[in-house]
Design a protein around this motif. Sequence first.
Motif, mmCIF file in Angstrom:
data_model
loop_
_atom_site.group_PDB
_atom_site.id
_atom_site.type_symbol
_atom_site.label_atom_id
_atom_site.label_comp_id
_atom_site.label_asym_id
_atom_site.label_seq_id
_atom_site.Cartn_x
_atom_site.Cartn_y
_atom_site.Cartn_z
ATOM 1 N N GLN A 198 55.838 0.511 30.959
ATOM 2 C CA GLN A 198 55.977 1.488 29.882
ATOM 3 C C GLN A 198 55.616 0.882 28.516
ATOM 4 O OE1 GLN A 198 56.332 4.818 30.346
ATOM 5 N NE2 GLN A 198 55.970 4.004 32.390
ATOM 6 N N LEU A 199 55.985 -0.371 28.318
ATOM 7 C CA LEU A 199 55.609 -1.038 27.063
ATOM 8 C C LEU A 199 54.091 -1.187 26.968
ATOM 9 C CD1 LEU A 199 58.361 -3.767 26.728
ATOM 10 C CD2 LEU A 199 57.981 -1.802 25.225
ATOM 11 N N ARG A 200 53.460 -1.539 28.077
ATOM 12 C CA ARG A 200 51.994 -1.655 28.080
ATOM 13 C C ARG A 200 51.330 -0.301 27.805
ATOM 14 N NH1 ARG A 200 53.053 -5.692 32.169
ATOM 15 N NH2 ARG A 200 52.376 -7.686 31.336
ATOM 16 N N ASN A 201 51.874 0.742 28.412
ATOM 17 C CA ASN A 201 51.351 2.085 28.171
ATOM 18 C C ASN A 201 51.528 2.492 26.707
ATOM 19 O OD1 ASN A 201 50.571 2.359 30.829
ATOM 20 N ND2 ASN A 201 52.390 3.519 31.436
ATOM 21 N N LEU A 202 52.652 2.128 26.117
ATOM 22 C CA LEU A 202 52.888 2.445 24.711
ATOM 23 C C LEU A 202 51.895 1.708 23.810
ATOM 24 C CD1 LEU A 202 54.580 3.919 22.592
ATOM 25 C CD2 LEU A 202 56.171 1.983 22.639
#
Length: 136
Positions: free
Chosen positions: A54-58
């Motif tokens: 999720q952090l990478r997607n953000l």
Amino acid sequence: MTNAFDTKQITNQFETMFFGPARAYAELSVNYSEKLINAQQEAVKAYSDISLTQLRNLMKVKDAEGFREYMEGQQQVAKDMTERLKGDAEKVVALQQDFVKNSQKLTEENVKQTQKAAESKAKQATDTAGTTAKTA
């Protein structure tokens, strides 16, 4: 009248009444702890992987449309996390129930063994008393 101190018999009684059951319970506890730790490690890994994804997607968000898509994806992530938490909680409860059931079984077996040993000792004492009375 012989008043011999039978160390083998005492050792066997301690093994039957104390050491054997203590070892069995310790083994059960270690096995339970191992399963619980493995379940916790799996859960932590899964939660960490989801969080990092999720952090990478953000970090890939570059505009309002990308942010909207990211936020829509968060709903599915939240749903998946809720299901994962539910499954992990059920797994831990099942482990605990299994541990309690096996602990009770060990206790029942120990009580039965102790009763058998006490009955055997009482019979042996009665036999010895009868033999002593006959020879007197």
